[in-house]
Design a protein around this motif. Structure first.
Motif, mmCIF file in Angstrom:
data_model
loop_
_atom_site.group_PDB
_atom_site.id
_atom_site.type_symbol
_atom_site.label_atom_id
_atom_site.label_comp_id
_atom_site.label_asym_id
_atom_site.label_seq_id
_atom_site.Cartn_x
_atom_site.Cartn_y
_atom_site.Cartn_z
ATOM 1 N N GLU A 1 -13.413 4.605 -1.172
ATOM 2 C CA GLU A 1 -13.508 3.347 -0.315
ATOM 3 C C GLU A 1 -12.489 2.192 -0.839
ATOM 4 O OE1 GLU A 1 -17.488 1.498 0.079
ATOM 5 O OE2 GLU A 1 -18.498 3.440 0.675
ATOM 6 N N SER A 2 -12.479 2.204 -2.022
ATOM 7 C CA SER A 2 -11.477 1.057 -2.775
ATOM 8 C C SER A 2 -10.477 1.669 -4.015
ATOM 9 C CB SER A 2 -12.325 -0.125 -3.215
ATOM 10 O OG SER A 2 -12.872 0.176 -4.521
ATOM 11 N N PRO A 3 -9.564 0.719 -4.229
ATOM 12 C CA PRO A 3 -8.821 1.162 -5.210
ATOM 13 C C PRO A 3 -9.414 1.341 -6.463
ATOM 14 C CG PRO A 3 -7.719 -0.523 -4.141
ATOM 15 C CD PRO A 3 -9.197 -0.217 -3.418
ATOM 16 N N ALA A 4 -10.481 0.437 -6.786
ATOM 17 C CA ALA A 4 -11.227 0.544 -8.095
ATOM 18 C C ALA A 4 -12.018 1.864 -8.218
ATOM 19 C CB ALA A 4 -12.361 -0.548 -7.980
ATOM 20 N N MET B 1 -3.428 3.449 -1.550
ATOM 21 C CA MET B 1 -3.456 2.718 -2.669
ATOM 22 C C MET B 1 -2.580 1.648 -2.855
ATOM 23 S SD MET B 1 -5.283 2.699 -5.535
ATOM 24 C CE MET B 1 -5.412 2.523 -7.113
ATOM 25 N N LEU B 2 -2.957 0.737 -3.634
ATOM 26 C CA LEU B 2 -2.060 -0.501 -3.801
ATOM 27 C C LEU B 2 -1.006 0.057 -4.818
ATOM 28 C CD1 LEU B 2 -4.786 -3.422 -4.832
ATOM 29 C CD2 LEU B 2 -3.283 -3.332 -2.606
ATOM 30 N N THR B 3 0.120 -0.380 -4.415
ATOM 31 C CA THR B 3 1.338 0.087 -5.306
ATOM 32 C C THR B 3 2.491 -0.774 -4.995
ATOM 33 O OG1 THR B 3 2.666 2.148 -5.887
ATOM 34 C CG2 THR B 3 2.157 1.847 -3.436
ATOM 35 N N GLU B 4 3.332 -0.457 -5.917
ATOM 36 C CA GLU B 4 4.703 -1.441 -5.940
ATOM 37 C C GLU B 4 5.893 -0.691 -4.933
ATOM 38 O OE1 GLU B 4 6.109 -3.883 -9.173
ATOM 39 O OE2 GLU B 4 4.201 -3.572 -9.835
ATOM 40 N N GLN C 1 -6.326 -7.017 -1.566
ATOM 41 C CA GLN C 1 -6.874 -6.317 -0.495
ATOM 42 C C GLN C 1 -7.107 -6.926 0.822
ATOM 43 O OE1 GLN C 1 -9.711 -3.542 -2.690
ATOM 44 N NE2 GLN C 1 -10.197 -2.755 -0.820
ATOM 45 N N GLU D 1 -9.831 8.193 -12.026
ATOM 46 C CA GLU D 1 -8.891 8.916 -12.782
ATOM 47 C C GLU D 1 -9.682 8.712 -14.317
ATOM 48 O OE1 GLU D 1 -5.639 10.016 -12.070
ATOM 49 O OE2 GLU D 1 -6.833 10.544 -10.496
ATOM 50 N N GLN D 2 -10.299 7.743 -14.736
ATOM 51 C CA GLN D 2 -10.639 7.425 -15.759
ATOM 52 C C GLN D 2 -11.508 8.376 -16.429
ATOM 53 O OE1 GLN D 2 -11.695 3.491 -16.102
ATOM 54 N NE2 GLN D 2 -9.636 2.770 -16.835
ATOM 55 N N GLN E 1 -10.060 -6.866 -12.899
ATOM 56 C CA GLN E 1 -9.383 -5.699 -12.114
ATOM 57 C C GLN E 1 -10.080 -5.966 -10.714
ATOM 58 O OE1 GLN E 1 -9.594 -1.560 -13.282
ATOM 59 N NE2 GLN E 1 -10.803 -1.176 -11.619
ATOM 60 N N PHE F 1 -7.741 -6.413 -7.297
ATOM 61 C CA PHE F 1 -7.914 -5.772 -6.161
ATOM 62 C C PHE F 1 -8.364 -6.410 -5.119
ATOM 63 C CE2 PHE F 1 -8.434 -1.634 -8.625
ATOM 64 C CZ PHE F 1 -7.218 -1.654 -8.846
ATOM 65 N N MET G 1 -5.636 5.574 -16.163
ATOM 66 C CA MET G 1 -4.632 5.307 -15.239
ATOM 67 C C MET G 1 -3.738 4.084 -15.506
ATOM 68 S SD MET G 1 -5.182 4.822 -11.074
ATOM 69 C CE MET G 1 -3.828 4.593 -10.097
ATOM 70 N N ILE H 1 0.419 8.317 -8.239
ATOM 71 C CA ILE H 1 -0.496 9.894 -8.157
ATOM 72 C C ILE H 1 0.282 10.544 -7.029
ATOM 73 C CG2 ILE H 1 -2.734 10.634 -7.413
ATOM 74 C CD1 ILE H 1 -4.088 8.197 -8.832
ATOM 75 N N VAL I 1 -10.425 4.482 -7.187
ATOM 76 C CA VAL I 1 -9.487 5.607 -7.765
ATOM 77 C C VAL I 1 -9.475 5.512 -9.232
ATOM 78 C CG1 VAL I 1 -7.028 6.289 -7.715
ATOM 79 C CG2 VAL I 1 -8.583 5.406 -5.456
ATOM 80 N N VAL I 2 -9.332 4.121 -9.726
ATOM 81 C CA VAL I 2 -9.241 4.139 -11.167
ATOM 82 C C VAL I 2 -10.593 4.757 -11.892
ATOM 83 C CG1 VAL I 2 -9.435 2.209 -12.911
ATOM 84 C CG2 VAL I 2 -8.067 1.892 -10.989
ATOM 85 N N MET J 1 -9.966 1.573 1.689
ATOM 86 C CA MET J 1 -10.096 -0.075 1.904
ATOM 87 C C MET J 1 -11.227 -0.523 2.486
ATOM 88 S SD MET J 1 -7.318 -1.158 0.075
ATOM 89 C CE MET J 1 -5.869 -0.623 -0.763
ATOM 90 N N ARG K 1 0.815 -1.244 0.189
ATOM 91 C CA ARG K 1 -0.101 0.083 0.095
ATOM 92 C C ARG K 1 0.872 1.180 -0.121
ATOM 93 N NH1 ARG K 1 -4.903 -1.376 4.268
ATOM 94 N NH2 ARG K 1 -5.567 -3.259 3.036
#
Lengths: 199, 199
Positions: free
Chosen positions: A86-89, A62-65, B34, A95-96, B26, B30, B1, A71, A91-92, A108, A56
Motif C-alpha cells: 500500500e505505501s512506501p513505508a 515508489m518515491l524516488t529522485e 505522497q 526491505e528491512q 519517516q 512519506f 534500505m 530497487i 517497502v521499507v 499509494m 515516483r
C-alpha cells in the motif's frame, strides 16, 4: 489566548503532519521559533527540496529522485516476483526484514470508493500492463490486513488470476515474539486456520 | 534500505521536531510527499513566513510579530503583577486558565550551566531593569516544578527580594480532578506541607 497570524498559520500547517494534534503542533511551533531556528530553516529547505526532487518511480510508483527507484534499477533483483504494497513505508519495512529479493508495486493507498480512491488512483492500469508484459511469475499481495486492505487484495487477485499468474497473500498469524494471551481473536483464528504441518 | 538523498535529508530535518523519532519522521516524510503535497507546500510557506515575521516581545520576550506582544500592549492588564515563566507554552496555558490578569516575563528556558544557559541567556538583565523601574508590586515565580525550574525560581527570588518586591511561587499540590492514589510522593508531600486552613 489568540496567537499572532503567522504563528497561528504555522500551528495550523504543522497539524497536517500525521499524528500531530493541536497541543503537539503548538509545541513544535514554539520549539521551531525559539531554540530551533537553525533546525527550522533546515526543515524549510529540506522540505522544499524534497517536494521539488522526489517523484515516483515510473515502474513501481515508489518515491524516488530518478525515473527509476533503486530497487527497480537494481540488476540483481528477481524480476519474476512482484510484491504489491500500500505505501512506501511498507517497502521499507519489507526491505528491512531482508527476506525478499523481488520487485515491488506501490499502490499509494487502498481501494476506498467513499474517498474517491478507485483502481485508477492506485495505478492498477500500469500494474496490469506490467502483468501483461510477461516475465512476472508470482504476485505477492502484501496489502494491510485491514478491511480495506483485504478488499484491495481480493480485487487485485482477480486481476492477477485473469493474466494467468500465481497470486499469494502474506500470512496472517501470531507475531514472532508475541504471547498468545495478548493476541486478538481474529489473528488467532487466522493463525489456527493457517497452521502448517511440521516436517 | 537507503533512502534517496533528498528524502533522507527531509527525514533528518523532521527529526528536529520535538517528540519525533526516526519512525515518526519517516512516516511524516512519506505522508508529505505522497498525499500531503499541498499541505507540505503550505508548511514550507508558513514556516518560512513565521521565521521571518515572528520575533520576541521587547518587554516580556514572548513570541510575537510586533515589537510588543498582545498582552504587553493590552491597556487593561495589571502592570503591577509580573508572572515569570519558562516558555511561551506556559503563557498560553496560564492564559487559558483565565485566572491571571497581570503581565508575563518569558525566560525561554531555565538555568542550566552545563548547557551554557546562565542568567544572561534568560534575559535576567532586562528583567532586573523592569524590576528597578518600579511599578511592579508582586512577582509570581511560575517556573516548572522540576529541579532546574526550582533552582531558577530560587535564583530569581534573590533578585526580586533585592529590589524589595514581594515574590511568590505557584502552589505545588494535588491536581484538581486527580486521585490521591495516583499522585507521586513528592507532590503529596508538597500538598500536605502546603495545606490551607478551611474558613
Amino acid at each position: 489566548m489568540k496567537h499572532s497570524a503567522a504563528l497561528a498559520a504555522l500551528i495550523e500547517a504543522l497539524r497536517a503532519l500525521p499524528g500531530v494534534g493541536p497541543k503537539g503542533a503548538q509545541r513544535m511551533a514554539f520549539h521551531l521559533l525559539q531554540d530551533g531556528r537553525p533546525a527550522a530553516r533546515n526543515l524549510v529547505q529540506a522540505l522544499a527540496q524534497a517536494l521539488e526532487r522526489v517523484g515516483r518511480c515510473e515502474r513501481c510508483r515508489m518515491l524516488t529522485e530518478g525515473s527509476l527507484c533503486a530497487i527497480c534499477a537494481h540488476p540483481q533483483r528477481d524480476v519474476g516476483t512482484l510484491c504489491i504494497v500500500e505505501s512506501p513505508a511498507d517497502v521499507v519495512a519489507i526491505e528491512q526484514s531482508g527476506g525478499y529479493r523481488g520487485r515491488y508495486f506501490v499502490l499509494m493507498g487502498h481501494l476506498s470508493p467513499l474517498d474517491g480512491v478507485g483502481p485508477e488512483q492506485l495505478g492498477v492500469r500500469e500494474l496490469d500492463a506490467q502483468l501483461a508484459d510477461g516475465g512476472i511469475r508470482e504476485v505477492i499481495l502484501a496489502t494491510n490486513p485491514t478491511v480495506e486492505g483485504e478488499a484491495t487484495a481480493h480485487f487485485l487477485y482477480e486481476l492477477v488470476r485473469a493474466r494467468g499468474i500465481t497470486a499469494s497473500r502474506i500470512a496472517h498469524g501470531v507475531p514472532v515474539g508475541g504471547e498468545l494471551e495478548y493476541v486478538d481473536g481474529g489473528t488467532l483464528a487466522h493463525a489456527l486456520a493457517g497452521r502448517q504441518a511440521l516436517t
